[in-house]
Design a protein around this motif. Structure first.
Motif, PDB file in Angstrom:
ATOM      1  N   MET A   1      -1.712   1.105   6.012  1.00  8.86           N
ATOM      2  CA  MET A   1      -1.529   2.011   4.949  1.00  8.86           C
ATOM      3  C   MET A   1      -0.708   3.259   5.281  1.00  8.86           C
ATOM      4  O   MET A   1       0.035   3.811   4.421  1.00  8.86           O
ATOM      5  CB  MET A   1      -2.837   2.200   4.333  1.00  8.86           C
ATOM      6  CG  MET A   1      -3.564   1.252   3.695  1.00  8.86           C
ATOM      7  SD  MET A   1      -4.823   1.789   2.878  1.00  8.86           S
ATOM      8  CE  MET A   1      -5.527   0.376   2.225  1.00  8.86           C
ATOM      9  N   ALA A   2      -0.846   3.741   6.528  1.00 12.40           N
ATOM     10  CA  ALA A   2       0.022   4.769   7.173  1.00 12.40           C
ATOM     11  C   ALA A   2       1.512   4.534   6.991  1.00 12.40           C
ATOM     12  O   ALA A   2       2.325   5.345   6.585  1.00 12.40           O
ATOM     13  CB  ALA A   2      -0.273   5.222   8.336  1.00 12.40           C
ATOM     14  N   LEU A   3       1.505   3.167   7.469  1.00 15.61           N
ATOM     15  CA  LEU A   3       3.058   2.706   7.594  1.00 15.61           C
ATOM     16  C   LEU A   3       3.763   2.630   6.144  1.00 15.61           C
ATOM     17  O   LEU A   3       4.952   2.977   5.832  1.00 15.61           O
ATOM     18  CB  LEU A   3       3.038   1.313   8.268  1.00 15.61           C
ATOM     19  CG  LEU A   3       3.143   1.463   9.829  1.00 15.61           C
ATOM     20  CD1 LEU A   3       2.704   0.259  10.395  1.00 15.61           C
ATOM     21  CD2 LEU A   3       3.953   2.276  10.508  1.00 15.61           C
ATOM     22  N   SER A   4       2.810   2.124   5.344  1.00 12.63           N
ATOM     23  CA  SER A   4       3.260   1.953   3.824  1.00 12.63           C
ATOM     24  C   SER A   4       3.448   3.184   3.222  1.00 12.63           C
ATOM     25  O   SER A   4       4.353   3.517   2.356  1.00 12.63           O
ATOM     26  CB  SER A   4       2.086   1.091   3.002  1.00 12.63           C
ATOM     27  OG  SER A   4       1.920  -0.412   3.665  1.00 12.63           O
ATOM     28  N   ALA A   5       2.610   4.276   3.471  1.00 14.23           N
ATOM     29  CA  ALA A   5       2.808   5.423   2.921  1.00 14.23           C
ATOM     30  C   ALA A   5       4.056   6.108   3.449  1.00 14.23           C
ATOM     31  O   ALA A   5       5.025   6.768   2.406  1.00 14.23           O
ATOM     32  CB  ALA A   5       1.752   6.447   3.222  1.00 14.23           C
ATOM     33  N   LYS A   6       4.535   5.902   4.637  1.00 20.68           N
ATOM     34  CA  LYS A   6       5.935   6.307   5.012  1.00 20.68           C
ATOM     35  C   LYS A   6       6.812   5.600   4.511  1.00 20.68           C
ATOM     36  O   LYS A   6       7.995   5.961   4.315  1.00 20.68           O
ATOM     37  CB  LYS A   6       6.017   6.151   6.644  1.00 20.68           C
ATOM     38  CG  LYS A   6       4.986   7.341   7.071  1.00 20.68           C
ATOM     39  CD  LYS A   6       5.454   8.675   6.791  1.00 20.68           C
ATOM     40  CE  LYS A   6       4.884   9.794   7.461  1.00 20.68           C
ATOM     41  NZ  LYS A   6       4.960  11.375   6.886  1.00 20.68           N
TER      42      LYS A   6
ATOM     43  N   LEU B   1      11.438  -5.811   5.526  1.00 24.69           N
ATOM     44  CA  LEU B   1      10.097  -5.150   6.040  1.00 24.69           C
ATOM     45  C   LEU B   1       9.153  -6.025   5.269  1.00 24.69           C
ATOM     46  O   LEU B   1       9.345  -6.343   3.994  1.00 24.69           O
ATOM     47  CB  LEU B   1       9.994  -3.658   5.676  1.00 24.69           C
ATOM     48  CG  LEU B   1      10.885  -2.696   6.309  1.00 24.69           C
ATOM     49  CD1 LEU B   1      10.497  -1.282   5.806  1.00 24.69           C
ATOM     50  CD2 LEU B   1      10.787  -2.657   7.844  1.00 24.69           C
ATOM     51  N   SER B   2       8.097  -6.386   5.852  1.00 25.46           N
ATOM     52  CA  SER B   2       7.067  -7.223   5.412  1.00 25.46           C
ATOM     53  C   SER B   2       6.091  -6.265   4.650  1.00 25.46           C
ATOM     54  O   SER B   2       5.926  -5.158   4.812  1.00 25.46           O
ATOM     55  CB  SER B   2       6.222  -7.639   6.665  1.00 25.46           C
ATOM     56  OG  SER B   2       5.182  -8.468   6.116  1.00 25.46           O
ATOM     57  N   ASP B   3       5.694  -7.057   3.344  1.00 27.51           N
ATOM     58  CA  ASP B   3       5.191  -6.325   2.159  1.00 27.51           C
ATOM     59  C   ASP B   3       3.637  -6.462   2.663  1.00 27.51           C
ATOM     60  O   ASP B   3       2.867  -5.539   2.338  1.00 27.51           O
ATOM     61  CB  ASP B   3       5.234  -7.093   0.981  1.00 27.51           C
ATOM     62  CG  ASP B   3       6.507  -6.713   0.371  1.00 27.51           C
ATOM     63  OD1 ASP B   3       7.397  -5.869   0.744  1.00 27.51           O
ATOM     64  OD2 ASP B   3       6.881  -7.642  -0.632  1.00 27.51           O
ATOM     65  N   ASP B   4       3.162  -7.119   3.743  1.00 27.68           N
ATOM     66  CA  ASP B   4       1.782  -7.198   4.144  1.00 27.68           C
ATOM     67  C   ASP B   4       1.664  -5.881   4.995  1.00 27.68           C
ATOM     68  O   ASP B   4       0.625  -5.507   5.195  1.00 27.68           O
ATOM     69  CB  ASP B   4       1.383  -8.512   4.775  1.00 27.68           C
ATOM     70  CG  ASP B   4       1.498  -9.589   4.077  1.00 27.68           C
ATOM     71  OD1 ASP B   4       1.273  -9.586   2.812  1.00 27.68           O
ATOM     72  OD2 ASP B   4       1.686 -10.694   4.561  1.00 27.68           O
ATOM     73  N   VAL B   5       2.702  -5.333   5.509  1.00 28.43           N
ATOM     74  CA  VAL B   5       2.609  -4.300   6.451  1.00 28.43           C
ATOM     75  C   VAL B   5       3.081  -3.060   5.817  1.00 28.43           C
ATOM     76  O   VAL B   5       2.409  -1.818   6.041  1.00 28.43           O
ATOM     77  CB  VAL B   5       3.249  -4.627   8.037  1.00 28.43           C
ATOM     78  CG1 VAL B   5       3.148  -3.344   8.808  1.00 28.43           C
ATOM     79  CG2 VAL B   5       2.829  -5.993   8.404  1.00 28.43           C
ATOM     80  N   PHE B   6       4.167  -2.956   5.134  1.00 33.34           N
ATOM     81  CA  PHE B   6       4.911  -1.634   4.759  1.00 33.34           C
ATOM     82  C   PHE B   6       4.583  -1.664   3.176  1.00 33.34           C
ATOM     83  O   PHE B   6       5.311  -0.686   2.555  1.00 33.34           O
ATOM     84  CB  PHE B   6       6.272  -1.657   5.027  1.00 33.34           C
ATOM     85  CG  PHE B   6       6.337  -1.654   6.453  1.00 33.34           C
ATOM     86  CD1 PHE B   6       6.684  -0.494   7.211  1.00 33.34           C
ATOM     87  CD2 PHE B   6       6.588  -2.739   7.549  1.00 33.34           C
ATOM     88  CE1 PHE B   6       6.725  -0.358   8.518  1.00 33.34           C
ATOM     89  CE2 PHE B   6       6.782  -2.724   8.882  1.00 33.34           C
ATOM     90  CZ  PHE B   6       6.914  -1.347   9.232  1.00 33.34           C
ATOM     91  N   GLY B   7       4.089  -2.632   2.555  1.00 33.06           N
ATOM     92  CA  GLY B   7       4.049  -2.595   0.974  1.00 33.06           C
ATOM     93  C   GLY B   7       2.685  -2.644   0.224  1.00 33.06           C
ATOM     94  O   GLY B   7       2.543  -2.778  -0.543  1.00 33.06           O
ATOM     95  N   LEU B   8       1.942  -1.926   1.072  1.00 30.08           N
ATOM     96  CA  LEU B   8       0.191  -1.654   0.774  1.00 30.08           C
ATOM     97  C   LEU B   8       0.214  -0.360  -0.047  1.00 30.08           C
ATOM     98  O   LEU B   8       1.153   0.546   0.086  1.00 30.08           O
ATOM     99  CB  LEU B   8      -0.520  -1.854   1.630  1.00 30.08           C
ATOM    100  CG  LEU B   8      -0.798  -3.145   2.575  1.00 30.08           C
ATOM    101  CD1 LEU B   8      -1.914  -2.771   3.654  1.00 30.08           C
ATOM    102  CD2 LEU B   8      -1.075  -4.471   1.733  1.00 30.08           C
ATOM    103  N   ALA B   9      -0.700  -0.367  -0.980  1.00 27.76           N
ATOM    104  CA  ALA B   9      -0.929   0.878  -1.753  1.00 27.76           C
ATOM    105  C   ALA B   9      -1.970   1.725  -0.776  1.00 27.76           C
ATOM    106  O   ALA B   9      -3.018   1.274  -0.510  1.00 27.76           O
ATOM    107  CB  ALA B   9      -1.707   0.688  -3.207  1.00 27.76           C
ATOM    108  N   PRO B  10      -1.378   2.924  -0.257  1.00 28.86           N
ATOM    109  CA  PRO B  10      -2.295   3.741   0.476  1.00 28.86           C
ATOM    110  C   PRO B  10      -3.575   4.171  -0.249  1.00 28.86           C
ATOM    111  O   PRO B  10      -3.653   4.552  -1.512  1.00 28.86           O
ATOM    112  CB  PRO B  10      -1.535   4.855   0.864  1.00 28.86           C
ATOM    113  CG  PRO B  10      -0.017   4.466   0.599  1.00 28.86           C
ATOM    114  CD  PRO B  10      -0.199   3.528  -0.467  1.00 28.86           C
ATOM    115  N   ARG B  11      -4.630   4.189   0.714  1.00 34.60           N
ATOM    116  CA  ARG B  11      -5.834   4.634   0.215  1.00 34.60           C
ATOM    117  C   ARG B  11      -6.430   5.863   0.891  1.00 34.60           C
ATOM    118  O   ARG B  11      -6.615   5.704   2.129  1.00 34.60           O
ATOM    119  CB  ARG B  11      -7.007   3.560  -0.173  1.00 34.60           C
ATOM    120  CG  ARG B  11      -6.880   2.646  -1.075  1.00 34.60           C
ATOM    121  CD  ARG B  11      -7.938   1.381  -1.056  1.00 34.60           C
ATOM    122  NE  ARG B  11      -9.325   1.950  -0.604  1.00 34.60           N
ATOM    123  CZ  ARG B  11     -10.255   1.086  -0.521  1.00 34.60           C
ATOM    124  NH1 ARG B  11     -10.094  -0.273  -0.434  1.00 34.60           N
ATOM    125  NH2 ARG B  11     -11.600   1.934  -0.358  1.00 34.60           N
TER     126      ARG B  11
END
Length: 214
Positions: free
Chosen positions: A112-117, A19-29
């Motif tokens: 961010m929603a994808l990263s949260a999941k 999984l790409s960190d740019d899409v799935f690896g962000l810190a949700p705000r």
């Protein structure tokens, strides 16, 4: 970020997916997610219709009686709210719910929603292929997997028709194509299930065009 691919019944599938960190690896705000969800829900609202006030009613403005001697109140306008067919006093005003939100903020909210999941509640499956479109069979598979009561399944370009038919009567299970992925639906479900095709589509959706810097 590597994630183990599973089957629809929760058993281990074939291989892993990166999984790409740019899409799935962000810190949700929370503030970004709140702005996007509020924008989505506001966009769903219809127009609040206005009532007709005195200036909107097609009645004569001519004084219809003498000032004195008529034995009635000294009215001068049939559009007054006290008359049948007159305008409403202090009526509801027209309201349009069409908020705007920057595209970059909307894209950031979805990532961010994808990263949260991805941190808690993301499942990746190979495909949504099922042997037959039986709701009972699919319900049993989901029960064995233990993915919770609310499951959002996102497929690739189009949703697998057999799977969609089987999942159509399952309470709490919703199916979307990758193009329909949105922040509100992702956050309100306990588990997000993505196919390999969905992962590819979502990552391609946020990929920078050739020659354009991030």
């Amino acid at each position: 970020m590597k994630v183990q691919v599973l089957n629809l019944d929760g058993s281990t599938g074939n291989g892993e997916v990166e999984l790409s960190d740019d899409v799935f690896g962000l810190a949700p705000r929370a503030d970004i997610l709140h702005r996007v969800v509020t924008w989505q829900l506001e966009k769903r609202r219809g127009i609040a219709r206005a009532t007709r006030e005195r200036s909107d009613v097609a009645r004569t403005g001519k004084k219809f009686g003498n000032q004195k001697g008529g034995g009635t109140a000294r009215h001068g306008d049939r559009a007054a709210p006290v008359f049948i067919g007159g305008g409403k006093a202090h009526g509801a005003r027209r309201r349009e719910f069409n908020p705007s939100l920057n595209k970059k903020v909307r894209a950031l909210g979805l990532k961010m929603a994808l990263s949260a999941k991805a941190q808690n509640g993301l499942i990746v499956v190979d495909t949504l292929d099922v042997t037959d479109a039986k709701t009972k069979t699919l319900a049993g598979q989901f029960a064995n997997a233990g993915w919770g009561k609310k499951v959002l399944v996102i497929d690739g370009e189009a949703v697998n028709e057999t799977f969609a038919r089987a999942a159509g009567n399952l309470v709490g299970v919703n199916v979307l194509p990758a193009l329909g992925a949105n922040v509100y639906d992702i956050l309100k479900h306990d588990t997000l299930v993505l196919t390999r095709a969905a992962v590819e589509k979502l990552e391609a959706r946020f990929a920078a065009p050739a020659g354009v810097a991030e």
